[in-house]
Design a protein around this motif. Structure first.
Motif, PDB file in Angstrom:
ATOM      1  N   ALA A 171       0.847  -1.198   0.000  1.00 37.74           N
ATOM      2  CA  ALA A 171       0.000   0.000   0.000  1.00 37.74           C
ATOM      3  C   ALA A 171       0.877   1.241   0.000  1.00 37.74           C
ATOM      4  N   GLY A 172       0.345   2.319  -0.540  1.00 36.93           N
ATOM      5  CA  GLY A 172       1.042   3.595  -0.504  1.00 36.93           C
ATOM      6  C   GLY A 172       0.737   4.318   0.788  1.00 36.93           C
ATOM      7  N   VAL A 173       1.753   4.924   1.375  1.00 36.70           N
ATOM      8  CA  VAL A 173       1.580   5.727   2.585  1.00 36.70           C
ATOM      9  C   VAL A 173       2.314   7.035   2.374  1.00 36.70           C
ATOM     10  N   ILE A 174       1.576   8.157   2.484  1.00 36.01           N
ATOM     11  CA  ILE A 174       2.217   9.469   2.387  1.00 36.01           C
ATOM     12  C   ILE A 174       1.827  10.307   3.588  1.00 36.01           C
ATOM     13  N   VAL A 175       2.738  11.167   3.995  1.00 37.95           N
ATOM     14  CA  VAL A 175       2.473  12.128   5.061  1.00 37.95           C
ATOM     15  C   VAL A 175       2.568  13.512   4.441  1.00 37.95           C
ATOM     16  N   LEU A 176       1.543  14.329   4.703  1.00 42.32           N
ATOM     17  CA  LEU A 176       1.464  15.682   4.149  1.00 42.32           C
ATOM     18  C   LEU A 176       1.420  16.691   5.288  1.00 42.32           C
ATOM     19  N   ASP A 177       2.014  17.864   5.060  1.00 44.25           N
ATOM     20  CA  ASP A 177       1.886  18.923   6.058  1.00 44.25           C
ATOM     21  C   ASP A 177       0.573  19.665   5.838  1.00 44.25           C
ATOM     22  N   ARG A 178       0.335  20.734   6.595  1.00 40.05           N
ATOM     23  CA  ARG A 178      -0.955  21.437   6.498  1.00 40.05           C
ATOM     24  C   ARG A 178      -1.160  22.100   5.138  1.00 40.05           C
ATOM     25  N   GLU A 179      -0.067  22.373   4.420  1.00 38.68           N
ATOM     26  CA  GLU A 179      -0.159  22.969   3.080  1.00 38.68           C
ATOM     27  C   GLU A 179      -0.209  21.901   1.987  1.00 38.68           C
ATOM     28  N   LEU A 180      -0.369  20.651   2.401  1.00 40.12           N
ATOM     29  CA  LEU A 180      -0.387  19.492   1.501  1.00 40.12           C
ATOM     30  C   LEU A 180       0.912  19.361   0.707  1.00 40.12           C
ATOM     31  N   ARG A 181       2.015  19.653   1.405  1.00 45.85           N
ATOM     32  CA  ARG A 181       3.335  19.361   0.843  1.00 45.85           C
ATOM     33  C   ARG A 181       3.756  17.994   1.363  1.00 45.85           C
ATOM     34  N   LEU A 182       4.446  17.260   0.511  1.00 45.61           N
ATOM     35  CA  LEU A 182       4.865  15.907   0.857  1.00 45.61           C
ATOM     36  C   LEU A 182       5.977  15.946   1.899  1.00 45.61           C
ATOM     37  N   VAL A 183       5.736  15.303   3.038  1.00 49.17           N
ATOM     38  CA  VAL A 183       6.740  15.194   4.089  1.00 49.17           C
ATOM     39  C   VAL A 183       7.529  13.905   3.885  1.00 49.17           C
ATOM     40  N   THR A 184       6.803  12.818   3.655  1.00 46.61           N
ATOM     41  CA  THR A 184       7.456  11.530   3.401  1.00 46.61           C
ATOM     42  C   THR A 184       6.501  10.624   2.630  1.00 46.61           C
ATOM     43  N   ALA A 185       7.085   9.665   1.931  1.00 45.79           N
ATOM     44  CA  ALA A 185       6.298   8.688   1.176  1.00 45.79           C
ATOM     45  C   ALA A 185       7.054   7.367   1.176  1.00 45.79           C
ATOM     46  N   ASN A 186       6.324   6.272   1.301  1.00 48.45           N
ATOM     47  CA  ASN A 186       6.998   4.973   1.252  1.00 48.45           C
ATOM     48  C   ASN A 186       7.164   4.525  -0.200  1.00 48.45           C
ATOM     49  N   HIS A 187       7.826   3.372  -0.384  1.00 44.41           N
ATOM     50  CA  HIS A 187       8.081   2.862  -1.738  1.00 44.41           C
ATOM     51  C   HIS A 187       6.785   2.536  -2.469  1.00 44.41           C
ATOM     52  N   GLY A 188       5.791   2.044  -1.702  1.00 46.43           N
ATOM     53  CA  GLY A 188       4.502   1.728  -2.316  1.00 46.43           C
ATOM     54  C   GLY A 188       3.866   2.965  -2.933  1.00 46.43           C
ATOM     55  N   ALA A 189       3.928   4.086  -2.227  1.00 47.81           N
ATOM     56  CA  ALA A 189       3.361   5.346  -2.744  1.00 47.81           C
ATOM     57  C   ALA A 189       4.125   5.808  -3.969  1.00 47.81           C
ATOM     58  N   ALA A 190       5.450   5.734  -3.916  1.00 46.65           N
ATOM     59  CA  ALA A 190       6.273   6.154  -5.059  1.00 46.65           C
ATOM     60  C   ALA A 190       5.960   5.307  -6.286  1.00 46.65           C
ATOM     61  N   ARG A 191       5.778   3.987  -6.077  1.00 48.35           N
ATOM     62  CA  ARG A 191       5.485   3.078  -7.191  1.00 48.35           C
ATOM     63  C   ARG A 191       4.099   3.349  -7.773  1.00 48.35           C
ATOM     64  N   ILE A 192       3.093   3.471  -6.909  1.00 48.72           N
ATOM     65  CA  ILE A 192       1.718   3.647  -7.378  1.00 48.72           C
ATOM     66  C   ILE A 192       1.518   5.001  -8.049  1.00 48.72           C
ATOM     67  N   LEU A 193       2.035   6.065  -7.425  1.00 47.99           N
ATOM     68  CA  LEU A 193       1.803   7.423  -7.939  1.00 47.99           C
ATOM     69  C   LEU A 193       2.867   7.889  -8.925  1.00 47.99           C
ATOM     70  N   GLY A 194       3.963   7.127  -9.037  1.00 46.27           N
ATOM     71  CA  GLY A 194       5.041   7.537  -9.929  1.00 46.27           C
ATOM     72  C   GLY A 194       5.782   8.760  -9.413  1.00 46.27           C
ATOM     73  N   LEU A 195       5.979   8.804  -8.088  1.00 49.50           N
ATOM     74  CA  LEU A 195       6.665   9.951  -7.484  1.00 49.50           C
ATOM     75  C   LEU A 195       8.155   9.904  -7.799  1.00 49.50           C
ATOM     76  N   PRO A 196       8.769  11.075  -8.028  1.00 47.11           N
ATOM     77  CA  PRO A 196      10.220  11.096  -8.238  1.00 47.11           C
ATOM     78  C   PRO A 196      10.951  10.784  -6.940  1.00 47.11           C
ATOM     79  N   ALA A 197      12.196  10.358  -7.058  1.00 46.07           N
ATOM     80  CA  ALA A 197      12.984   9.979  -5.878  1.00 46.07           C
ATOM     81  C   ALA A 197      13.150  11.141  -4.903  1.00 46.07           C
ATOM     82  N   ALA A 198      13.378  12.341  -5.417  1.00 45.27           N
ATOM     83  CA  ALA A 198      13.579  13.509  -4.548  1.00 45.27           C
ATOM     84  C   ALA A 198      12.319  14.370  -4.562  1.00 45.27           C
TER      85      ALA A 198
END
Length: 199
Positions: A71-98
């Protein structure tokens, strides 16, 4: 002289005991009090270091668990900026490494707009829940033909060091939805054939 040296040692993080003087005078009471204080400081430092090790071990364990989740897991701050994401989230959403601390809307606009909608619906609810759940459809990041992903997303508030945040957990249910549609289509065709034969 011994107490002055001991005080200097404590300031440098050395909590060694002082030699206590025999007798019942003020010097003996002073060295006993000093030794009691340094013992308490040493115990407090040891407890803090042990707690720090426990927290570090727990954090490392949690990171290993999140890394191995499909499963994908992401943590967002109050401005909906990405704080952290696991490998599942990166794979599913196609997030860049940085991708850290970039706006989710910049990284995955379709997903971000639906997460924002879920948060808005939650805040406008008559009886707001701590968490929300919704099915989200987005275009697959790697697909040029417009193939969509079906995600089942769940979100909850998550306090962060710098204020309120959110954790969003999502599963790729595209194959499940596809199988349900195929089953519904097969049932409809079977029912149609049965009706056609009975006419």
């Amino acid at each position: 002289m011994q107490v002055a040296e001991g005080t200097k040692a404590v300031a440098e993080g050395n909590f060694r005991r002082l030699r206590e003087y025999a007798g019942k005078d003020e010097l003996q009471e002073l060295t006993q009090s000093f030794n009691a204080m340094t013992r308490q400081l040493s115990e407090a430092r040891d407890a803090v270091e042990a707690r720090s090790r426990e927290l570090e071990n727990a954090r490392a364990y949690l990171e290993r668990v999140l890394t191995n989740l499909s499963a994908g897991v992401i943590v967002l701050d109050r401005e909906l900026r990405l704080v952290t994401a696991n490998h599942g989230a990166a794979r599913i959403l196609g997030l860049p490494a940085a991708a850290g601390r970039r706006s989710l809307a910049e990284l995955v606009p379709e997903f971000a707009s639906q997460v924002q909608a879920a948060l808005a619906d939650q805040s406008l609810a008559i009886l707001p829940n701590e968490s929300w759940q919704r099915q989200i459809e987005i275009k697959r990041a790697s697909a040029a033909d417009g193939e969509t992903l079906s995600l089942l997303a769940r979100g909850s508030p998550l306090p962060l060091d710098d204020g309120a945040g959110h954790v969003v957990v999502f599963d790729d249910i595209t194959q499940v939805i596809s199988a349900q549609r195929a089953l519904a289509w097969a049932k409809w065709r079977a029912a149609w054939r049965t009706r056609s034969r009975t006419r």
